[in-house]
Design a protein around this motif. Structure first.
Motif, PDB file in Angstrom:
ATOM      1  N   GLN A 236      27.481  46.059 -10.263  1.00 25.74           N
ATOM      2  CA  GLN A 236      27.899  46.274  -8.877  1.00 25.74           C
ATOM      3  C   GLN A 236      29.337  45.789  -8.712  1.00 25.74           C
ATOM      4  OE1 GLN A 236      25.492  44.348  -5.924  1.00 25.74           O
ATOM      5  NE2 GLN A 236      26.621  45.204  -4.200  1.00 25.74           N
ATOM      6  N   TRP A 237      30.185  46.646  -8.102  1.00 26.91           N
ATOM      7  CA  TRP A 237      31.585  46.303  -7.864  1.00 26.91           C
ATOM      8  C   TRP A 237      31.795  45.923  -6.405  1.00 26.91           C
ATOM      9  CZ3 TRP A 237      35.187  45.795 -11.623  1.00 26.91           C
ATOM     10  CH2 TRP A 237      34.941  46.388 -12.852  1.00 26.91           C
ATOM     11  N   THR A 238      32.641  44.910  -6.191  1.00 25.87           N
ATOM     12  CA  THR A 238      33.003  44.507  -4.840  1.00 25.87           C
ATOM     13  C   THR A 238      34.514  44.269  -4.785  1.00 25.87           C
ATOM     14  OG1 THR A 238      30.868  43.382  -4.632  1.00 25.87           O
ATOM     15  CG2 THR A 238      32.548  42.881  -2.983  1.00 25.87           C
ATOM     16  N   PRO A 239      35.241  44.937  -3.882  1.00 27.75           N
ATOM     17  CA  PRO A 239      34.759  45.993  -2.980  1.00 27.75           C
ATOM     18  C   PRO A 239      34.593  47.313  -3.733  1.00 27.75           C
ATOM     19  CG  PRO A 239      37.102  45.689  -2.693  1.00 27.75           C
ATOM     20  CD  PRO A 239      36.671  44.631  -3.665  1.00 27.75           C
TER      21      PRO A 239
ATOM     22  N   TYR B 283      39.069  42.386  -7.415  1.00 30.21           N
ATOM     23  CA  TYR B 283      37.805  43.099  -7.607  1.00 30.21           C
ATOM     24  C   TYR B 283      36.831  42.210  -8.376  1.00 30.21           C
ATOM     25  CZ  TYR B 283      39.781  47.495  -5.952  1.00 30.21           C
ATOM     26  OH  TYR B 283      40.347  48.486  -5.174  1.00 30.21           O
TER      27      TYR B 283
END
Length: 316
Positions: A170-173, A200
């Protein structure tokens, strides 16, 4: 009588089907464990039933558990791979494996023999599926950048978790498109040089653990502004190394010649007074500063001149 016979036959078949359902679970019990830690396979002895023994097996027989009035149970290990790693929870006869190895993962079977009544025994079979996972370390993130024709910086972030099985990323943002392939997750970012830097974070999870790592994204223009993003500055660093190697090579080539020239002039300065040459010769031999520097590299440039002024010296 015929109707009564068929009624009893149907009742008997129904009883046998119910008995079969009660004796074996067709769907395996899912058990998850962490590498180097422990996993428990639950025996779940039926209430009111007296245990005779439990035969544990996997690809090969594993162990036999028997009740013992003195120690509450007796454990007989039948496979060398499990020696020193098996234990029984005395309250319910669950089997504990510790420490777990990756090769412990797989199917297990427990044949639980209990007394059905005072004269007969019944076997209850339970199936298990053991999964062994590693605790996830912080993932590794790499960045590659390329400037397009319209002055847009195309950036690709790649996140990878080592030793991962059933890993989710999962990447944020999550502003742009992310694709998972070959156990890695790639995030595609499009920025202009004037855009601000963004931090990131890649988060990795599996059924037993999670971890994350962050990276501050540098735009392609940073290569020329002094930030030196490695993905943008590979070519520049190669050029710098080539220049340094060339300078060192030229230095090694010229140094012996420069050293030879200095020795020549030092020798001449020491020997000229002892030869009795007058001041007129020294004035004639006086060389301009620029010529001296050139002579350091080519010490024999003035050798013909010296021969004409050395009548008393015999050249062998």
């Amino acid at each position: 009588m015929v109707q009564l016979y068929f009624w009893f036959s149907g009742l008997f078949l129904l009883f046998m089907e119910e008995a079969k359902t009660a004796k074996e679970n067709t769907d395996p019990i899912m058990v998850m464990g962490i590498l180097g830690e422990s996993a428990i396979l639950p025996a779940e002895i039926p209430l009111g039933k007296k245990l005779v023994n439990i035969n544990w097996s996997s690809r090969t027989p594993v162990a036999i558990v028997q009740p013992d009035p003195g120690t509450s149970f007796k454990l007989i290990i039948t496979h060398q791979n499990y020696v020193g790693r098996l234990n029984v929870i005395s309250l319910n006869y669950d089997l504990k494996i510790s420490p777990l190895k990756m090769e412990d993962a797989g199917s297990y079977r427990a044949d639980i023999n209990v007394q059905a009544d005072t004269t007969s025994t019944m076997t209850i079979t339970k199936n298990y599926l053991l999964h062994v996972y590693r605790r996830l370390a912080p993932p590794k993130i790499t960045q590659t950048s390329m400037i397009s024709k319209n002055n847009t910086c195309n950036i690709t972030l790649t996140c990878f978790a080592e030793g991962g099985e059933d890993v989710k990323y999962q990447w944020t943002p999550l502003e742009e498109q992310a694709i998972e392939s070959n156990g890695k997750s790639s995030l595609f970012i499009y920025r202009r040089p004037e855009d601000a830097h963004i931090n990131y974070t890649c988060t990795v999870t599996n059924p037993v653990s999670n971890n994350s790592e962050s990276i501050l994204v540098h735009l392609c223009a940073d290569c020329l502004s002094g930030t030196f993003d490695p993905s943008c500055c590979i070519l520049l660093s190669v050029l710098v190394k080539l220049v340094l190697i060339t300078l060192v090579g030229v230095g090694f080539y010229l140094w012996p010649k420069i050293k030879q020239g200095r020795i020549f002039w030092e020798t001449m300065q020491k020997n000229i007074p002892s030869l009795g040459w007058n001041s007129d010769f020294l004035e004639v031999f006086n060389i301009e500063e620029e010529e001296k520097e050139e002579s350091l590299v080519h010490p024999l440039t003035h050798f013909p001149f010296l021969l004409n002024h050395l009548p008393n010296i015999t050249i062998l």
